[in-house]
Scaffold this motif. Structure first.
Motif: not given
Length: 189
Positions: A112-116, A121-123, A170-177
């Motif tokens: 959860i902490a990594r996602a927040f 830096n991402h939307d 239109g939003l910057s997206v990142v993927q985590v675990d």
């Protein structure tokens, strides 16, 4: 601004929760598993770095004693999963919001902490699942939410993640675990 973690939960009643799992292990067994899984999840993810809100379905189950009273509750409302998640992302107090389900056995505070942190830096952030779905979606909410958020998503298929990412264009997206959610008996192993 305060971080909010929303957990989408159905009242653990046989035949109303984890029905795909119930086809494999029985509806009573699936409801029992879900109730105990959520209890474990709540103990693992409670953290002073974010507020936990339980988004409960059906709406009339807001007062259910199935979940600990110390957590704020809100109704999921009507619509498909996308409409209900979009409502939670939109209606929470100012600040970043992440939404998860209650059926993720491997989740920890660190996930959860990594996602927040990724929302710094991402939307938008997604936590992919091996089956093509996802266990987490989050929005920074510093911009307007996309009008078509979760429109056209093929839920419960291998396309759910790709479709959902497409709905936040239109939003910057990142993927985590990558974490596994539990839909069928094979996912319990």
């Amino acid at each position: 601004m305060r971080r909010t973690l929303v957990i989408m939960l159905k009242e653990p009643r046989a035949g109303r929760v984890k029905t795909r799992l119930g086809r494999d292990i029985g509806m009573i067994g699936a409801a029992w598993w879900f109730r105990h899984q959520v209890a474990r999840l709540l103990r693992r993810i409670e953290d002073p770095r974010w507020s936990v809100v339980l988004a409960v379905a059906p709406d009339c189950a807001l007062g259910s004693r199935a979940w600990p009273a110390r957590f704020q509750r809100t109704a999921q409302g009507r619509g498909d999963l996308g409409a209900r998640m979009a409502r939670q992302l939109r209606d929470m107090p100012p600040g970043p919001v992440c939404v998860i389900g209650g059926d993720i056995p491997g989740i920890t505070r660190a996930h959860i902490a990594r996602a927040f942190a990724a929302l710094g830096n991402h939307d938008a952030v997604f936590g992919p699942a091996p089956d093509g779905g996802y266990w987490l979606v989050g929005l920074k909410r510093s911009r307007a939410m996309p009008a078509g958020l979760f429109n056209g998503v093929r839920w419960s298929t291998q396309h759910a993640l790709v479709d959902s990412i497409g709905s936040v264009s239109g939003l910057s997206v990142v993927q985590v675990d990558v974490l596994r959610d539990v839909d069928r008996v094979q996912d319990l192993q």
